[in-house]
Design a protein around this motif. Sequence first.
Motif, short mmCIF file in Angstrom:
data_model
loop_
_atom_site.label_atom_id
_atom_site.label_comp_id
_atom_site.label_asym_id
_atom_site.label_seq_id
_atom_site.Cartn_x
_atom_site.Cartn_y
_atom_site.Cartn_z
N TYR A 72 0.80 -1.22 0.00
CA TYR A 72 0.00 0.00 0.00
C TYR A 72 0.84 1.27 0.00
O TYR A 72 0.29 2.37 0.14
CB TYR A 72 -0.95 -0.02 1.20
CG TYR A 72 -1.91 -1.20 1.16
CD1 TYR A 72 -2.82 -1.34 0.11
CD2 TYR A 72 -1.89 -2.17 2.15
CE1 TYR A 72 -3.67 -2.42 0.05
CE2 TYR A 72 -2.75 -3.26 2.10
CZ TYR A 72 -3.64 -3.38 1.04
OH TYR A 72 -4.49 -4.46 0.98
N SER A 73 2.14 1.16 -0.18
CA SER A 73 3.00 2.35 -0.25
C SER A 73 3.02 2.92 -1.66
O SER A 73 3.02 2.18 -2.64
CB SER A 73 4.43 1.99 0.17
OG SER A 73 4.56 1.88 1.56
N PHE A 74 3.07 4.24 -1.71
CA PHE A 74 3.23 4.90 -3.00
C PHE A 74 4.70 4.77 -3.43
O PHE A 74 5.61 4.81 -2.59
CB PHE A 74 2.86 6.38 -2.90
CG PHE A 74 1.40 6.61 -2.55
CD1 PHE A 74 0.40 6.26 -3.44
CD2 PHE A 74 1.05 7.17 -1.33
CE1 PHE A 74 -0.95 6.48 -3.13
CE2 PHE A 74 -0.29 7.39 -1.01
CZ PHE A 74 -1.29 7.03 -1.91
N PRO A 75 4.98 4.63 -4.72
CA PRO A 75 6.36 4.53 -5.20
C PRO A 75 7.21 5.70 -4.71
O PRO A 75 6.76 6.84 -4.67
CB PRO A 75 6.20 4.55 -6.72
CG PRO A 75 4.83 3.98 -6.96
CD PRO A 75 3.99 4.50 -5.82
N GLY A 76 8.46 5.38 -4.34
CA GLY A 76 9.40 6.41 -3.92
C GLY A 76 9.32 6.78 -2.45
O GLY A 76 10.11 7.61 -1.98
N GLN A 77 8.41 6.17 -1.69
CA GLN A 77 8.25 6.50 -0.28
C GLN A 77 9.18 5.67 0.61
O GLN A 77 9.88 4.77 0.15
CB GLN A 77 6.79 6.30 0.15
CG GLN A 77 5.80 7.23 -0.52
CD GLN A 77 5.92 8.66 0.01
OE1 GLN A 77 6.60 8.92 1.00
NE2 GLN A 77 5.27 9.59 -0.67
N ASP A 78 9.18 5.98 1.90
CA ASP A 78 9.99 5.26 2.89
C ASP A 78 9.11 4.36 3.75
O ASP A 78 7.92 4.62 3.94
CB ASP A 78 10.71 6.24 3.82
CG ASP A 78 11.72 7.13 3.09
OD1 ASP A 78 12.20 6.70 2.02
OD2 ASP A 78 12.00 8.23 3.59
N ILE A 79 9.73 3.30 4.25
CA ILE A 79 9.10 2.42 5.22
C ILE A 79 10.08 2.24 6.37
O ILE A 79 11.28 2.08 6.15
CB ILE A 79 8.76 1.04 4.61
CG1 ILE A 79 7.74 1.20 3.47
CG2 ILE A 79 8.20 0.09 5.68
CD1 ILE A 79 7.45 -0.09 2.73
N TYR A 80 9.57 2.27 7.60
CA TYR A 80 10.43 2.15 8.78
C TYR A 80 10.05 0.94 9.63
O TYR A 80 8.86 0.65 9.81
CB TYR A 80 10.33 3.39 9.66
CG TYR A 80 10.82 4.67 9.01
CD1 TYR A 80 12.19 4.96 8.95
CD2 TYR A 80 9.92 5.58 8.47
CE1 TYR A 80 12.63 6.12 8.36
CE2 TYR A 80 10.37 6.75 7.88
CZ TYR A 80 11.72 7.01 7.82
OH TYR A 80 12.17 8.17 7.23
N LEU A 81 11.06 0.27 10.13
CA LEU A 81 10.87 -0.66 11.24
C LEU A 81 11.41 0.09 12.45
O LEU A 81 12.61 0.37 12.53
CB LEU A 81 11.64 -1.97 11.03
CG LEU A 81 11.50 -3.00 12.17
CD1 LEU A 81 10.05 -3.44 12.32
CD2 LEU A 81 12.40 -4.21 11.93
N GLN A 82 10.53 0.46 13.33
CA GLN A 82 10.88 1.37 14.42
C GLN A 82 10.76 0.69 15.78
O GLN A 82 9.78 0.00 16.06
CB GLN A 82 9.93 2.57 14.35
CG GLN A 82 10.15 3.64 15.40
CD GLN A 82 9.25 4.83 15.14
OE1 GLN A 82 9.49 5.63 14.23
NE2 GLN A 82 8.19 4.96 15.91
N GLU A 83 11.77 0.90 16.62
CA GLU A 83 11.80 0.30 17.96
C GLU A 83 11.81 1.36 19.04
O GLU A 83 12.55 2.35 18.95
CB GLU A 83 13.04 -0.59 18.10
CG GLU A 83 13.32 -1.10 19.49
CD GLU A 83 14.09 -0.09 20.37
OE1 GLU A 83 13.92 -0.15 21.61
OE2 GLU A 83 14.84 0.71 19.80
#
Length: 243
Positions: free
Chosen positions: A151-162
């Motif tokens: 569901y992310s738009f192309p060129g965006q970021d995704i984070y695994l956050q702790e």
Amino acid sequence: MKDQITELQLKIEKLESEVSFKNGLISMLSHDSKELFGNFLWIIEAMEENTISEEDFFKLLPQIKSDARKNLQTIQDSTSWLKTQYGEFNIKPEKILLVDLFHHFEEKYAAKLKEKSLKFYFKGDVNSFVTTDRLLLQYVLDKILDNAVKYSFPGQDIYLQEVTEGDQVILSVVDFGTGMPEKYASSIFTYENPVFQGTAGEKGVGLSLKIVKNFVSLMHGNIQIISTENAGTTVSLFLRKIY
């Protein structure tokens, strides 16, 4: 006496939840399988009776392939869940370094991330860890991250956050994609919620998040989803640092 009644009520609620989950699972498997094989049968009969042209046949193949892939994923998810329901399934807690999990998924999703020009980052203490069942946690994060990519738009970021708070670790997957309307948030773990389409036309499976919630419960944790339409989604797991 009051404590016994409360305990009994909790057991009844848990049993009702499990029965509802199993009934929903059976219903979904039955519906999806009937639909897929019905489509297969229709197109084969159409070819045998020459009621569909070869050109139209090949036009239908991408849709049939997509439906078959979706059903295969449903079966694989169901198999993962069934393994926790029969025999002597026990949680096998182990100390898991979270940055190692990040690198595992960074490698696994490399092709999909590249396809959409997405960047995947780890945010938090690189020495942080959680103690839980590795297989359950990997399954849960895999499904959440798969949705984030889908569901992310192309060129965006995704984070695994702790974030560590005392003896609790909050592990979140953050994306900046399509999100979803607020009215659907309360039904996201039920069988009534709609299945959304990914930004590249990917089909949602519809079952994964139900199993995710079940697995999070097995790990004695909690899950929270915060989503804003066209702005993104944050899925957070609340887990014990020490099991």
